[in-house]
Design a protein around this motif. Sequence first.
Motif, PDB file in Angstrom:
ATOM      1  N   ILE A  19     -18.319  -7.863   0.799  1.00  0.00           N
ATOM      2  CA  ILE A  19     -17.238  -8.583   1.473  1.00  0.00           C
ATOM      3  C   ILE A  19     -15.888  -8.041   1.033  1.00  0.00           C
ATOM      4  O   ILE A  19     -14.967  -7.889   1.828  1.00  0.00           O
ATOM      5  N   ALA A  20     -15.765  -7.715  -0.258  1.00  0.00           N
ATOM      6  CA  ALA A  20     -14.467  -7.310  -0.808  1.00  0.00           C
ATOM      7  C   ALA A  20     -14.004  -5.955  -0.262  1.00  0.00           C
ATOM      8  O   ALA A  20     -12.836  -5.801   0.092  1.00  0.00           O
ATOM      9  N   LEU A  21     -14.878  -4.969  -0.202  1.00  0.00           N
ATOM     10  CA  LEU A  21     -14.460  -3.639   0.221  1.00  0.00           C
ATOM     11  C   LEU A  21     -13.991  -3.580   1.677  1.00  0.00           C
ATOM     12  O   LEU A  21     -12.924  -3.019   1.950  1.00  0.00           O
ATOM     13  N   PRO A  22     -14.727  -4.150   2.619  1.00  0.00           N
ATOM     14  CA  PRO A  22     -14.197  -4.148   3.993  1.00  0.00           C
ATOM     15  C   PRO A  22     -12.901  -4.944   4.123  1.00  0.00           C
ATOM     16  O   PRO A  22     -12.009  -4.566   4.881  1.00  0.00           O
ATOM     17  N   SER A  23     -12.772  -6.014   3.353  1.00  0.00           N
ATOM     18  CA  SER A  23     -11.539  -6.809   3.394  1.00  0.00           C
ATOM     19  C   SER A  23     -10.364  -6.003   2.868  1.00  0.00           C
ATOM     20  O   SER A  23      -9.266  -6.036   3.441  1.00  0.00           O
ATOM     21  N   LEU A  24     -10.566  -5.271   1.780  1.00  0.00           N
ATOM     22  CA  LEU A  24      -9.503  -4.435   1.231  1.00  0.00           C
ATOM     23  C   LEU A  24      -9.128  -3.308   2.192  1.00  0.00           C
ATOM     24  O   LEU A  24      -7.947  -2.987   2.363  1.00  0.00           O
ATOM     25  N   ALA A  25     -10.132  -2.712   2.820  1.00  0.00           N
ATOM     26  CA  ALA A  25      -9.856  -1.646   3.783  1.00  0.00           C
ATOM     27  C   ALA A  25      -9.063  -2.192   4.970  1.00  0.00           C
ATOM     28  O   ALA A  25      -8.118  -1.546   5.442  1.00  0.00           O
ATOM     29  N   PHE A  26      -9.414  -3.360   5.440  1.00  0.00           N
ATOM     30  CA  PHE A  26      -8.697  -3.973   6.554  1.00  0.00           C
ATOM     31  C   PHE A  26      -7.262  -4.293   6.161  1.00  0.00           C
ATOM     32  O   PHE A  26      -6.321  -4.047   6.933  1.00  0.00           O
ATOM     33  N   ALA A  27      -7.073  -4.815   4.956  1.00  0.00           N
ATOM     34  CA  ALA A  27      -5.721  -5.123   4.481  1.00  0.00           C
ATOM     35  C   ALA A  27      -4.885  -3.849   4.351  1.00  0.00           C
ATOM     36  O   ALA A  27      -3.698  -3.844   4.690  1.00  0.00           O
ATOM     37  N   ALA A  28      -5.504  -2.773   3.866  1.00  0.00           N
ATOM     38  CA  ALA A  28      -4.774  -1.504   3.746  1.00  0.00           C
ATOM     39  C   ALA A  28      -4.359  -0.988   5.117  1.00  0.00           C
ATOM     40  O   ALA A  28      -3.234  -0.496   5.294  1.00  0.00           O
ATOM     41  N   LEU A  29      -5.230  -1.102   6.101  1.00  0.00           N
ATOM     42  CA  LEU A  29      -4.868  -0.674   7.456  1.00  0.00           C
ATOM     43  C   LEU A  29      -3.749  -1.530   8.036  1.00  0.00           C
ATOM     44  O   LEU A  29      -2.852  -1.027   8.712  1.00  0.00           O
ATOM     45  N   LEU A  30      -3.787  -2.821   7.744  1.00  0.00           N
ATOM     46  CA  LEU A  30      -2.707  -3.689   8.198  1.00  0.00           C
ATOM     47  C   LEU A  30      -1.387  -3.300   7.555  1.00  0.00           C
ATOM     48  O   LEU A  30      -0.343  -3.318   8.202  1.00  0.00           O
ATOM     49  N   LEU A  31      -1.438  -2.957   6.271  1.00  0.00           N
ATOM     50  CA  LEU A  31      -0.219  -2.537   5.587  1.00  0.00           C
ATOM     51  C   LEU A  31       0.339  -1.264   6.193  1.00  0.00           C
ATOM     52  O   LEU A  31       1.547  -1.139   6.405  1.00  0.00           O
ATOM     53  N   LEU A  32      -0.530  -0.318   6.475  1.00  0.00           N
ATOM     54  CA  LEU A  32      -0.079   0.934   7.071  1.00  0.00           C
ATOM     55  C   LEU A  32       0.491   0.706   8.468  1.00  0.00           C
ATOM     56  O   LEU A  32       1.535   1.243   8.820  1.00  0.00           O
ATOM     57  N   ALA A  33      -0.198  -0.086   9.247  1.00  0.00           N
ATOM     58  CA  ALA A  33       0.260  -0.354  10.610  1.00  0.00           C
ATOM     59  C   ALA A  33       1.532  -1.191  10.586  1.00  0.00           C
ATOM     60  O   ALA A  33       2.454  -0.949  11.373  1.00  0.00           O
ATOM     61  N   GLY A  34       1.606  -2.153   9.693  1.00  0.00           N
ATOM     62  CA  GLY A  34       2.787  -3.007   9.603  1.00  0.00           C
ATOM     63  C   GLY A  34       4.013  -2.225   9.179  1.00  0.00           C
ATOM     64  O   GLY A  34       5.105  -2.421   9.711  1.00  0.00           O
ATOM     65  N   SER A  35       3.858  -1.315   8.237  1.00  0.00           N
ATOM     66  CA  SER A  35       5.019  -0.553   7.772  1.00  0.00           C
ATOM     67  C   SER A  35       5.471   0.440   8.837  1.00  0.00           C
ATOM     68  O   SER A  35       6.660   0.663   9.016  1.00  0.00           O
ATOM     69  N   ALA A  36       4.552   1.033   9.558  1.00  0.00           N
ATOM     70  CA  ALA A  36       4.917   1.974  10.618  1.00  0.00           C
ATOM     71  C   ALA A  36       5.621   1.240  11.750  1.00  0.00           C
ATOM     72  O   ALA A  36       6.620   1.726  12.288  1.00  0.00           O
TER      73      ALA A  36
END
Length: 62
Positions: A19-36
């Motif tokens: 559960i933790a790894l996919p959640s972290l990957a999703f959060a990282a993608l959100l951070l990248l998309a949000g900052s862009a």
Amino acid sequence: MSARTQPEQAVSRLPWWAIALPSLAFAALLLLAGSADAHAAGGSGTLSQLFGLVRDALTHQP
């Protein structure tokens, strides 16, 4: 041979990282998309600011 009257129950438990790894990957993608999006649109939205603060905290080098 007699038929079983009650089916066996299968118990499946996920390890914590399943559960933790996919959640972290999703959060990282959100951070990248949000900052862009924030840089592209010049946004000053609350969500963009939150992602920026989290990104800055995670990438802060002493």
